[in-house]
Design an enzyme around this catalytic site. Structure first.
Site, PDB file in Angstrom:
ATOM      1  N   CYS A  19       0.853  -1.196   0.000  1.00 50.17           N
ATOM      2  CA  CYS A  19       0.000   0.000   0.000  1.00 50.17           C
ATOM      3  C   CYS A  19       0.882   1.236   0.000  1.00 50.17           C
ATOM      4  O   CYS A  19       2.033   1.205   0.448  1.00 50.17           O
ATOM      5  CB  CYS A  19      -0.912  -0.009   1.234  1.00 50.17           C
ATOM      6  SG  CYS A  19      -2.245   1.226   1.170  1.00 50.17           S
ATOM      7  N   ASP A 268     -10.766 -13.038   4.359  1.00 50.12           N
ATOM      8  CA  ASP A 268      -9.734 -12.000   4.255  1.00 50.12           C
ATOM      9  C   ASP A 268      -9.425 -11.364   5.605  1.00 50.12           C
ATOM     10  O   ASP A 268      -8.441 -10.634   5.732  1.00 50.12           O
ATOM     11  CB  ASP A 268     -10.129 -10.939   3.221  1.00 50.12           C
ATOM     12  CG  ASP A 268     -11.229 -10.019   3.697  1.00 50.12           C
ATOM     13  OD1 ASP A 268     -12.260 -10.530   4.174  1.00 50.12           O
ATOM     14  OD2 ASP A 268     -11.075  -8.793   3.579  1.00 50.12           O
ATOM     15  N   CYS A 317     -27.994  -9.893  14.791  1.00 49.04           N
ATOM     16  CA  CYS A 317     -26.586  -9.657  15.128  1.00 49.04           C
ATOM     17  C   CYS A 317     -25.735 -10.897  14.882  1.00 49.04           C
ATOM     18  O   CYS A 317     -24.649 -10.810  14.301  1.00 49.04           O
ATOM     19  CB  CYS A 317     -26.472  -9.224  16.592  1.00 49.04           C
ATOM     20  SG  CYS A 317     -24.774  -8.903  17.108  1.00 49.04           S
TER      21      CYS A 317
END
Length: 376
Positions: A19, A268, A317
Site C-alpha cells: 500500500c 480475508d 446480530c
C-alpha cells in the site's frame, strides 16, 4: 474440473498488503507471504479460470472483488488482462461484474475511464472531512491524503463511475457521527459502509451511539435515498429473513481470500497461517472449501456465547464478526450493537409493514410504535 454445489465468492488481493498509505488502524499489514509485489499472470489466469468454471451449473453472475493493500498498485495493464481472461472463461450468457476497494489516491482520468468502460463498482475510503480523514489516513512520510482522495472522487463522479464510500470509525472520529454522515452526503455520496476500528479497540458504547446518531440522521431524509450497508442489511434480515452482510451472518465460510502468490485463506480477515487452505495451482477452490480446515472454520464461526444465545436481537446480530470476538466468544462491540439493534428494530419493523401494505418505507411513522424485539 469439479463445480461447487452453491455459488461462492472470492476476494482477490493482487498486491497483497502492499500500500502507498500507512493508516493507523490497518489490520492487514504484513500479511503477504511471498516476495513478489504483484500477482503473476499465470496465477491470475488460474484464479479467474477456477473462479468462473467452478461455479455451479446455471450460475448466471460472477462478481470479482479486488482489494489490498492498495489494489491499484497492480497497474492498469493488470486489470486489462483480467478483463480479457474473464471474457475468455465466461460461460455463454454469464454476467461478469467487478468491484474494487481503493484508497482513491491513485485515481486519475485514465483509471476512471477504464473503470467506467468496464462498469466497475468502486469502493473509495473516506473517513469524513479533511480534519477527520487526515487523522489516520496518511502516507508513510506522514503527509495527509485527503486532497488526493477527493481529487480521485471527482474523477469518479465526472465520469459517472458507480461508487460507494467506506468510512472507518475510530476513537478519534467516533463522536462525529452526524458530521461525518452529512459531509459525505454534501459530496454527493449515496452509498456508505461504516467499518469499526477494532484493532485499536474502539469503545463499544461509543460505537453504538455512533450508529444510532447516524441512523437518526438517515431517518430524516435518507430512507429510500441513501444506502447505509448495515441499515440495509438489517432491514433485509427483518423483512425477508435473508442475510446479505457477512459480519452479521449466522455462519462464515462462503467468501475465500486469495493472496498475490495464489495462497487461499478461509476469509480475508483471517489471512494467517492456521487459516491457509492451500494454493491455487496445487489445489482448487471447491476442494479447499470442502476441506476439513475450512469446514472447521465455518463451524467455529457460529457464536456460542451465553449472552448471545439469550439475546433478543441475536437473529440480526448473530454475534458479529468472529474476528472481533474475544477468547470467551463475545464480540468486543456487543454492547454497541445491542444498543443499535434495539433502537432501530421498531423502525425496521414499521418499514417492513409499509412494504407488506405496498406503501413506500418513508411512511413508516404511521406504524410506530412497534415493540417486537425478538429476532431469534
Amino acid at each position: 474440473m469439479k463445480t461447487s454445489q452453491y455459488p461462492f465468492h472470492v476476494i482477490i488481493k493482487p498486491v497483497g498488503d502492499s500500500c502507498n498509505l500507512k493508516c493507523g488502524y490497518c489490520f492487514y499489514q504484513c500479511k503477504s507471504l511471498d516476495d513478489d509485489k504483484v500477482m503473476s499472470e499465470s496465477v491470475l489466469e488460474e484464479v479467474i479460470r477456477q473462479y468462473i468454471t467452478q461455479q455451479p451449473m446455471g450460475c448466471r453472475e460472477v462478481q470479482f472483488v479486488w482489494q489490498g493493500g492498495e489494489p491499484m498498485l497492480a497497474g492498469l495493464e493488470f486489470y486489462q488482462k483480467a478483463i480479457e481472461l474473464q471474457h475468455k472463461y465466461a460461460r455463454p450468457g454469464m454476467h461478469i461484474t467487478n468491484a474494487m476497494q481503493t484508497n482513491g489516491t491513485l485515481l486519475n482520468r485514465r483509471w476512471a475511464e477504464f473503470l467506467k468502460q468496464h462498469d466497475f463498482l468502486v469502493g473509495i475510503s473516506i473517513d469524513g472531512d479533511k480534519q477527520n480523514h487526515d487523522q489516520q489516513r496518511l502516507y508513510f512520510s506522514g503527509k495527509p491524503s485527503f486532497d488526493n482522495v477527493m481529487r480521485g472522487l471527482r474523477y469518479l463522479m465526472e465520469l459517472e463511475v458507480r461508487f460507494n464510500v467506506l468510512s472507518v470509525v475510530h476513537n478519534d472520529n467516533v463522536h462525529l457521527a452526524r458530521q461525518t454522515y452529512e459531509f459525505l452526503l454534501s459530496k454527493g455520496v449515496k452509498s456508505i459502509q461504516y467499518l469499526p476500528d477494532t484493532l485499536n479497540h474502539i469503545d463499544a458504547n461509543a460505537w453504538g451511539r455512533f450508529l444510532i446518531e447516524t441512523f437518526q440522521s438517515w431517518l430524516k431524509d435518507g430512507v429510500g435515498q441513501v444506502t447505509v450497508q448495515l441499515f440495509d442489511a438489517t432491514f433485509t434480515r427483518v423483512h425477508t429473513n435473508f442475510e446479505t452482510f457477512c459480519v452479521h451472518a449466522k455462519q462464515c465460510g462462503h467468501q475465500l481470500a486469495v493472496e498475490r502468490g495464489g495462497e487461499v485463506y478461509s476469509c480475508d480477515h483471517f489471512v494467517e497461517p492456521e487459516y491457509r487452505l492451500g494454493r491455487i495451482g496445487d489445489s482448487d477452490f471447491v476442494s479447499m472449501m470442502e476441506s476439513e480446515p475450512h469446514r472447521k472454520f465455518a463451524t467455529n464461526s457460529v457464536t456460542s456465547h451465553d449472552d448471545c444465545m439469550s439475546c433478543c436481537v441475536r437473529g440480526v446480530c448473530q454475534g458479529g464478526c468472529p474476528r472481533h470476538r474475544d477468547i470467551g466468544d463475545k464480540n468486543q462491540l456487543c454492547d454497541g450493537y445491542k444498543q443499535f439493534f434495539r433502537y432501530s428494530a421498531p423502525y425496521f419493523l414499521a418499514m417492513s409493514e409499509c412494504l407488506r401494505r405496498r406503501l413506500p418505507p418513508t411512511q413508516y411513522k404511521q406504524f410506530l410504535p412497534l415493540t417486537k424485539l425478538s429476532f431469534v
